[in-house]
Design a protein around this motif. Sequence first.
Motif, PDB file in Angstrom:
ATOM      1  N   ILE A  11       0.843  -1.201   0.000  1.00 27.70           N
ATOM      2  CA  ILE A  11       0.000   0.000   0.000  1.00 27.70           C
ATOM      3  C   ILE A  11       0.876   1.247   0.000  1.00 27.70           C
ATOM      4  CG2 ILE A  11      -1.610   1.358   1.400  1.00 27.70           C
ATOM      5  CD1 ILE A  11      -2.880  -1.356   2.211  1.00 27.70           C
ATOM      6  N   ARG A  12       1.906   1.269   0.847  1.00 28.26           N
ATOM      7  CA  ARG A  12       2.810   2.440   0.892  1.00 28.26           C
ATOM      8  C   ARG A  12       3.476   2.661  -0.456  1.00 28.26           C
ATOM      9  NH1 ARG A  12       4.300   0.369   6.009  1.00 28.26           N
ATOM     10  NH2 ARG A  12       6.184  -0.491   5.110  1.00 28.26           N
ATOM     11  N   ILE A  13       3.876   1.581  -1.108  1.00 31.65           N
ATOM     12  CA  ILE A  13       4.536   1.695  -2.414  1.00 31.65           C
ATOM     13  C   ILE A  13       3.578   2.288  -3.442  1.00 31.65           C
ATOM     14  CG2 ILE A  13       5.445   0.334  -4.341  1.00 31.65           C
ATOM     15  CD1 ILE A  13       6.746  -1.482  -2.193  1.00 31.65           C
ATOM     16  N   ARG A  14       2.306   1.892  -3.385  1.00 24.51           N
ATOM     17  CA  ARG A  14       1.323   2.417  -4.342  1.00 24.51           C
ATOM     18  C   ARG A  14       0.935   3.855  -4.028  1.00 24.51           C
ATOM     19  NH1 ARG A  14      -2.277  -2.748  -4.097  1.00 24.51           N
ATOM     20  NH2 ARG A  14      -2.887  -1.599  -2.254  1.00 24.51           N
ATOM     21  N   ILE A  15       0.880   4.220  -2.767  1.00 23.66           N
ATOM     22  CA  ILE A  15       0.422   5.552  -2.370  1.00 23.66           C
ATOM     23  C   ILE A  15       1.516   6.612  -2.518  1.00 23.66           C
ATOM     24  CG2 ILE A  15      -0.325   6.913  -0.379  1.00 23.66           C
ATOM     25  CD1 ILE A  15      -1.964   4.562   0.492  1.00 23.66           C
ATOM     26  N   ALA A  16       2.766   6.245  -2.315  1.00 24.97           N
ATOM     27  CA  ALA A  16       3.860   7.218  -2.318  1.00 24.97           C
ATOM     28  C   ALA A  16       3.880   8.107  -3.564  1.00 24.97           C
ATOM     29  CB  ALA A  16       5.197   6.514  -2.123  1.00 24.97           C
ATOM     30  N   PRO A  17       3.804   7.556  -4.781  1.00 26.13           N
ATOM     31  CA  PRO A  17       3.828   8.442  -5.960  1.00 26.13           C
ATOM     32  C   PRO A  17       2.633   9.395  -6.009  1.00 26.13           C
ATOM     33  CG  PRO A  17       4.147   6.145  -6.604  1.00 26.13           C
ATOM     34  CD  PRO A  17       3.796   6.152  -5.159  1.00 26.13           C
ATOM     35  N   VAL A  18       1.487   8.930  -5.559  1.00 26.37           N
ATOM     36  CA  VAL A  18       0.297   9.786  -5.541  1.00 26.37           C
ATOM     37  C   VAL A  18       0.504  10.963  -4.591  1.00 26.37           C
ATOM     38  CG1 VAL A  18      -2.161   9.859  -4.958  1.00 26.37           C
ATOM     39  CG2 VAL A  18      -1.219   7.858  -6.125  1.00 26.37           C
ATOM     40  N   LEU A  19       1.032  10.678  -3.410  1.00 25.01           N
ATOM     41  CA  LEU A  19       1.290  11.746  -2.451  1.00 25.01           C
ATOM     42  C   LEU A  19       2.336  12.725  -2.965  1.00 25.01           C
ATOM     43  CD1 LEU A  19       1.257   9.767   0.909  1.00 25.01           C
ATOM     44  CD2 LEU A  19      -0.528  11.242  -0.021  1.00 25.01           C
ATOM     45  N   ARG A  20       3.350  12.217  -3.642  1.00 19.45           N
ATOM     46  CA  ARG A  20       4.372  13.120  -4.206  1.00 19.45           C
ATOM     47  C   ARG A  20       3.769  14.042  -5.257  1.00 19.45           C
ATOM     48  NH1 ARG A  20       7.488   8.541  -4.991  1.00 19.45           N
ATOM     49  NH2 ARG A  20       8.462   7.988  -3.053  1.00 19.45           N
ATOM     50  N   GLN A  22       0.657  14.928  -5.539  1.00 16.25           N
ATOM     51  CA  GLN A  22      -0.246  15.847  -4.845  1.00 16.25           C
ATOM     52  C   GLN A  22       0.544  16.975  -4.190  1.00 16.25           C
ATOM     53  OE1 GLN A  22      -3.455  15.537  -5.124  1.00 16.25           O
ATOM     54  NE2 GLN A  22      -4.046  17.213  -3.804  1.00 16.25           N
ATOM     55  N   ALA A  23       1.646  16.654  -3.575  1.00 17.82           N
ATOM     56  CA  ALA A  23       2.467  17.662  -2.908  1.00 17.82           C
ATOM     57  C   ALA A  23       3.039  18.649  -3.918  1.00 17.82           C
ATOM     58  CB  ALA A  23       3.584  16.994  -2.118  1.00 17.82           C
ATOM     59  N   VAL A  30       0.614  17.577   2.318  1.00 13.03           N
ATOM     60  CA  VAL A  30      -0.379  16.504   2.255  1.00 13.03           C
ATOM     61  C   VAL A  30      -0.167  15.454   3.325  1.00 13.03           C
ATOM     62  CG1 VAL A  30      -0.879  16.840  -0.174  1.00 13.03           C
ATOM     63  CG2 VAL A  30       0.902  15.237   0.509  1.00 13.03           C
ATOM     64  N   LEU A  31       1.020  15.365   3.889  1.00 15.89           N
ATOM     65  CA  LEU A  31       1.267  14.394   4.943  1.00 15.89           C
ATOM     66  C   LEU A  31       0.927  14.954   6.313  1.00 15.89           C
ATOM     67  CD1 LEU A  31       4.589  12.856   3.663  1.00 15.89           C
ATOM     68  CD2 LEU A  31       2.275  11.991   3.398  1.00 15.89           C
ATOM     69  N   GLY A  32       0.603  16.241   6.379  1.00 11.95           N
ATOM     70  CA  GLY A  32       0.095  16.840   7.598  1.00 11.95           C
ATOM     71  C   GLY A  32       1.134  17.216   8.630  1.00 11.95           C
ATOM     72  N   SER A  33       2.372  17.328   8.264  1.00 16.68           N
ATOM     73  CA  SER A  33       3.361  17.715   9.270  1.00 16.68           C
ATOM     74  C   SER A  33       3.314  19.227   9.506  1.00 16.68           C
ATOM     75  CB  SER A  33       4.768  17.289   8.846  1.00 16.68           C
ATOM     76  OG  SER A  33       5.167  17.956   7.679  1.00 16.68           O
ATOM     77  N   TYR A  34       3.658  19.635  10.691  1.00 17.11           N
ATOM     78  CA  TYR A  34       3.622  21.044  11.076  1.00 17.11           C
ATOM     79  C   TYR A  34       4.844  21.756  10.497  1.00 17.11           C
ATOM     80  CZ  TYR A  34       3.656  25.149  14.071  1.00 17.11           C
ATOM     81  OH  TYR A  34       3.667  26.424  14.548  1.00 17.11           O
TER      82      TYR A  34
END
Length: 51
Positions: A11-20, A22-23, A30-34
């Motif tokens: 799941i992490r492998i599939r989601i990582a490119p999407v999050l990148r 999006q960012a 998008v990862l919600g860090s302060y």
Amino acid sequence: MNEKQRRRKAIRIRIAPVLRRQADKSNSDVLGSYTGTGKDGERPVQDADDL
């Protein structure tokens, strides 16, 4: 590695490119860090998940 760990890794492998992507398109975290940077010079808002 057990089955649950393998599924999480997949799941992490599939989601990582999407999050990148999006960012790259958004000026938000998008990862919600302060980040400590508020909008329009206002004091930044920090909530419980930032601690």
